[in-house]
Design a protein around this motif. Structure first.
Motif, PDB file in Angstrom:
ATOM      1  N   UNK A 314       0.840  -1.197   0.000  1.00 30.00           N
ATOM      2  CA  UNK A 314       0.000   0.000   0.000  1.00 30.00           C
ATOM      3  C   UNK A 314       0.878   1.251   0.000  1.00 30.00           C
ATOM      4  N   UNK A 315       1.951   1.199   0.758  1.00 32.84           N
ATOM      5  CA  UNK A 315       2.898   2.315   0.805  1.00 32.84           C
ATOM      6  C   UNK A 315       3.546   2.521  -0.571  1.00 32.84           C
ATOM      7  N   UNK A 316       4.032   1.441  -1.155  1.00 35.67           N
ATOM      8  CA  UNK A 316       4.670   1.538  -2.468  1.00 35.67           C
ATOM      9  C   UNK A 316       3.719   2.108  -3.502  1.00 35.67           C
ATOM     10  N   UNK A 317       2.469   1.694  -3.429  1.00 37.28           N
ATOM     11  CA  UNK A 317       1.480   2.176  -4.392  1.00 37.28           C
ATOM     12  C   UNK A 317       1.181   3.660  -4.178  1.00 37.28           C
ATOM     13  N   UNK A 318       1.174   4.104  -2.929  1.00 33.09           N
ATOM     14  CA  UNK A 318       0.946   5.531  -2.652  1.00 33.09           C
ATOM     15  C   UNK A 318       2.057   6.372  -3.287  1.00 33.09           C
ATOM     16  N   UNK A 319       3.303   5.981  -3.108  1.00 32.97           N
ATOM     17  CA  UNK A 319       4.432   6.721  -3.690  1.00 32.97           C
ATOM     18  C   UNK A 319       4.343   6.698  -5.224  1.00 32.97           C
ATOM     19  N   UNK A 320       4.157   5.495  -5.756  1.00 34.87           N
ATOM     20  CA  UNK A 320       4.164   5.334  -7.212  1.00 34.87           C
ATOM     21  C   UNK A 320       3.021   6.128  -7.856  1.00 34.87           C
ATOM     22  N   UNK A 321       1.856   6.054  -7.246  1.00 38.83           N
ATOM     23  CA  UNK A 321       0.698   6.748  -7.805  1.00 38.83           C
ATOM     24  C   UNK A 321       0.836   8.263  -7.656  1.00 38.83           C
ATOM     25  N   UNK A 322       1.333   8.703  -6.506  1.00 40.59           N
ATOM     26  CA  UNK A 322       1.546  10.144  -6.332  1.00 40.59           C
ATOM     27  C   UNK A 322       2.540  10.653  -7.376  1.00 40.59           C
ATOM     28  N   UNK A 323       3.597   9.886  -7.638  1.00 38.13           N
ATOM     29  CA  UNK A 323       4.569  10.305  -8.660  1.00 38.13           C
ATOM     30  C   UNK A 323       3.879  10.445 -10.017  1.00 38.13           C
ATOM     31  N   UNK A 324       3.027   9.491 -10.358  1.00 36.05           N
ATOM     32  CA  UNK A 324       2.286   9.589 -11.629  1.00 36.05           C
ATOM     33  C   UNK A 324       1.386  10.817 -11.650  1.00 36.05           C
ATOM     34  N   UNK A 325       0.711  11.073 -10.548  1.00 34.05           N
ATOM     35  CA  UNK A 325      -0.178  12.242 -10.494  1.00 34.05           C
ATOM     36  C   UNK A 325       0.618  13.542 -10.616  1.00 34.05           C
ATOM     37  N   UNK A 326       1.827  13.572 -10.023  1.00 38.72           N
ATOM     38  CA  UNK A 326       2.664  14.767 -10.129  1.00 38.72           C
ATOM     39  C   UNK A 326       3.085  15.012 -11.569  1.00 38.72           C
ATOM     40  N   UNK A 327       3.164  13.935 -12.352  1.00 35.75           N
ATOM     41  CA  UNK A 327       3.504  14.075 -13.773  1.00 35.75           C
ATOM     42  C   UNK A 327       2.273  14.382 -14.620  1.00 35.75           C
ATOM     43  N   UNK A 328       1.124  14.565 -13.993  1.00 36.09           N
ATOM     44  CA  UNK A 328      -0.091  14.870 -14.742  1.00 36.09           C
ATOM     45  C   UNK A 328      -0.972  13.657 -15.001  1.00 36.09           C
ATOM     46  N   UNK A 329      -0.616  12.524 -14.421  1.00 33.15           N
ATOM     47  CA  UNK A 329      -1.405  11.302 -14.603  1.00 33.15           C
ATOM     48  C   UNK A 329      -2.753  11.373 -13.907  1.00 33.15           C
ATOM     49  N   UNK A 330      -3.619  10.446 -14.278  1.00 30.87           N
ATOM     50  CA  UNK A 330      -4.990  10.430 -13.788  1.00 30.87           C
ATOM     51  C   UNK A 330      -5.139   9.505 -12.572  1.00 30.87           C
ATOM     52  N   UNK A 331      -6.233   9.691 -11.801  1.00 32.78           N
ATOM     53  CA  UNK A 331      -6.565   8.705 -10.759  1.00 32.78           C
ATOM     54  C   UNK A 331      -6.762   7.320 -11.387  1.00 32.78           C
ATOM     55  N   UNK A 332      -6.762   6.286 -10.566  1.00 29.11           N
ATOM     56  CA  UNK A 332      -6.955   4.945 -11.101  1.00 29.11           C
ATOM     57  C   UNK A 332      -8.284   4.855 -11.844  1.00 29.11           C
ATOM     58  N   UNK A 333      -8.295   4.074 -12.929  1.00 29.84           N
ATOM     59  CA  UNK A 333      -9.511   3.947 -13.734  1.00 29.84           C
ATOM     60  C   UNK A 333     -10.521   3.009 -13.084  1.00 29.84           C
ATOM     61  N   UNK A 334     -10.022   2.026 -12.353  1.00 30.95           N
ATOM     62  CA  UNK A 334     -10.890   1.022 -11.746  1.00 30.95           C
ATOM     63  C   UNK A 334     -11.207   1.414 -10.309  1.00 30.95           C
ATOM     64  N   UNK A 335     -12.458   1.279  -9.929  1.00 26.93           N
ATOM     65  CA  UNK A 335     -12.855   1.630  -8.567  1.00 26.93           C
ATOM     66  C   UNK A 335     -12.407   0.548  -7.586  1.00 26.93           C
ATOM     67  N   UNK A 336     -12.166   0.949  -6.356  1.00 25.10           N
ATOM     68  CA  UNK A 336     -11.904  -0.020  -5.295  1.00 25.10           C
ATOM     69  C   UNK A 336     -13.206  -0.741  -4.958  1.00 25.10           C
ATOM     70  N   UNK A 337     -13.146  -1.970  -4.512  1.00 22.41           N
ATOM     71  CA  UNK A 337     -14.369  -2.735  -4.234  1.00 22.41           C
ATOM     72  C   UNK A 337     -15.021  -2.329  -2.913  1.00 22.41           C
TER      73      UNK A 337
END
Ligand code: CA
Length: 403
Positions: A314-337
């Motif tokens: 979960x920690x790794x995903x937070x860092x990785x996703x935040x980095x993508x968002x900082x580059x202009x990336x979008x939130x995840x396309x799939x919803x959490x269950x």
């Protein structure tokens, strides 16, 4: 070839975290002298002088909140959609983008020297200390002495205690300013003491690797950590994928189970925009943090490098996703269950304001749902006839907004 194996910086920060705040109902401090007496000889062998030991451990009492926090680490005890809603919210994305601009020159030079890109380094900074806004307030020697004598993983924390005392002994930081997380991590990017000794960098060449007072030193040290953990500048950490229903068994795959791209293609995996997997995709593992029902990711070795900073997916995903968002990336396309998604810090503040208006004593409106906020949430859940668990999601926020 690497002589050094990355060991987790572990349980690093989340200093502004609502979860640590919830661990405040702890027993009273205990005298650590009997335990510490047994540690003095090993400390000497580890390079801690008798004078240093005496000065910094005499009369030390335990810090019960450290043990309580060790037992309630949010990376392992919080639903991942709550964890990510707080760590990757719009505020952190906006502040991170501002930091990328402010520190562009240092980040460019860090990238040139260590081969780790600015967005990744800044994402670690944002998650670890909210870009330097929260380092933790626990005296590090006291916290580590406590964890060396109580709770799980005492052998690990003893090594960190001895390193912390060597750091003070060497004069890197004045003892009274050597404060950090309950687990002994400190500074902008929350290095543990042994990590500091191995990997801290004096990037501005003023003679000191100052991870608390100097942003350039802290960002460079973080990049150094990731480079030594195997980061490849030419690769991404991974990306979200579509997995055809039933194509991959619910168990047996994961971050560690790296497979050829041809394998994933043969099962019909595609990127979430529907496009083919990249032609040059390296070996990748399929990570599904909430099982087959939520977002799925193909992850490569760069994800493992981030994972080694604090060993939780979960920690790794937070860092990785935040980095993508900082580059202009979008939130995840799939919803959490879940039918009750998590709250950002802004939404947590809104919820706290609503609870205050309804007469609950929740203390300060700070976006951290601590002891008092949880008690108020439970009271509202009971009044609404809901299950009383003290967790707040979108459902409670929307419900209270309509009252
Ligand atoms: Ca320096």
């Amino acid at each position: 070839m690497r002589a050094w194996t990355p060991s987790a910086v572990v349980c690093s920060a989340l200093l502004l975290s609502p979860w640590v705040a919830s661990a405040t109902l702890a027993p009273t401090p205990r005298d650590l002298s009997a335990c510490l007496a047994e540690l003095q000889a090993p400390a000497r062998q580890a390079g801690v002088s008798a004078a240093t030991w005496r000065t910094h451990t005499t009369g030390l009492m335990s810090e019960p909140r450290a043990v309580a926090a060790l037992n309630t680490q949010p990376e392992f005890s919080t639903p991942i959609w709550d964890y990510l809603a707080v760590l990757v919210d719009e505020e952190r994305v906006a502040q991170g983008q501002a930091m990328l601009a402010t520190h562009a020159d240092v980040l460019r030079r860090v990238h040139a020297r260590f081969g780790v890109d600015p967005a990744t380094v800044v994402a670690v900074w944002g998650v670890e200390s909210n870009y330097g806004q929260g380092f933790g307030r626990f005296p590090i020697v006291q916290a580590l002495a406590t964890l060396s004598c109580e709770g799980r993983r005492q052998a690990f924390f003893r090594g960190e205690l001895f390193a912390a005392l060597r750091i003070v002994q060497a004069g890197h930081f004045p003892a009274e300013q050597f404060v950090g997380s309950w687990a002994g991590a400190f500074g902008h990017t929350q290095f543990m003491p042994t990590t500091f000794e191995r990997l801290a960098v004096d990037f501005d060449s003023d003679g000191r690797a100052d991870l608390m007072g100097n942003t350039a030193d802290a960002l460079a040290s973080t990049a150094n950590f990731l480079q030594r953990a195997g980061w490849q500048d030419s690769q991404v950490w991974g990306f979200e994928v579509q997995v055809p229903k039933g194509a991959v068994p619910a168990s047996g795959e994961g971050r560690r189970v790296k497979r050829e791209a041809s394998h994933w293609r043969s099962l019909g995996l595609r990127r979430v925009d529907g496009s083919d997997l990249p032609a040059n995709l390296p070996m990748a593992g399929l990570m599904r943090p909430s099982g087959p029902q939520g977002p799925a990711f193909l992850v490569m070795r760069n994800f493992d490098a981030v994972f080694s900073y604090n060993a939780a997916e979960s920690y790794g995903l937070a860092i990785a996703h935040l980095a993508d968002r900082l580059r202009g990336g979008q939130p995840f396309a799939t919803a959490w269950p879940t039918d009750d998604p998590g709250l950002s810090r802004a939404e947590r503040r809104s919820l706290q304001t609503l609870l205050l208006m309804r007469g609950h004593d929740i203390g300060e409106v700070d976006g951290a749902l601590g002891e008092k906020s949880r008690a108020a949430i439970k009271a509202e859940q009971a009044r609404l006839g809901w299950a009383v668990d003290g967790r707040a999601g979108q459902r409670l926020l929307q419900t209270l907004r309509q009252l």
